[in-house]
Design an enzyme around this catalytic site. Sequence first.
Site, PDB file in Angstrom:
ATOM      1  CE1 TYR A 158       0.491   7.726  -1.308  1.00  0.00           C
ATOM      2  CE2 TYR A 158       1.070   5.405  -1.214  1.00  0.00           C
ATOM      3  CZ  TYR A 158       0.167   6.405  -1.529  1.00  0.00           C
ATOM      4  OH  TYR A 158      -1.061   6.080  -2.050  1.00  0.00           O
ATOM      5  CE  LYS A 162      -2.198   6.996   1.048  1.00  0.00           C
ATOM      6  NZ  LYS A 162      -3.521   7.648   1.010  1.00  0.00           N
TER       7      LYS A 162
END
Length: 246
Positions: A158, A162
């Site tokens: 994640y 990002k």
Amino acid sequence: MSAVAGERRVALVTGGSRGIGRACALALAGAGHRVALCYRADKEGAAETVTAITDAGGEALAVAADVADPAALDGAMKEIESTWGPVQILVNNAGVTRDGLLMRMSDEQWGEVLRTNLDGAFYAIRRATPGMIRGRFGRIVNVGSASGFTGSAGQVNYAAAKAGLLGFTRTLAREMGRKGITVNAVTPGVIETDMTTDVADELKKAVPAGRVGRPDEVAAAIAFLVSDDAEYVNGATLAVDGGLGA
């Protein structure tokens, strides 16, 4: 539903069935824009978002597509274009988490998060920008995360996705700046959504603001970045994290 000063435009919010996406769709509709929201599986949530907008006097359209599938995304874009015309405002909000420590993370856990959170934004932008270029206007906002700056144990996939969005945003801002298109990012911190229900209390306590954020607070930042007032804001990253990334 009252509109702020500025032209009424066609907006697309990916992952718009709940959480930050729903709040963003409502905020853009409140600014007078026609809002399409893309969802992968939450048909009921998408319908609720559409109803909330139309009940308030706005215009909304739900389109089903997995942003990680370019063909499906193309079909959704064609539906929007046939209904209202080219997408002029794009908010890349769709995201998933598949948490796990690196040594135990499977290829699928890694791949699914990168495909949805990073590849999906690439596919959506690549599909939307030709129409923006022809119209000499575009507003793109990528929804990142504070973890893209700070890292987050158990979320290497994640955080990597990002962080990638931030480099993507800055580079694309340079490519599109002379074409009437701005590309910016927001980086939410701990926001009260379904995705953060299992966030440890210790992390919530680490927020200098002393509380978790609300989806509408992120949506307000996005609404500003796509407004006429933000015409000269390009390649920026706006943190909405209560100071978590400070």
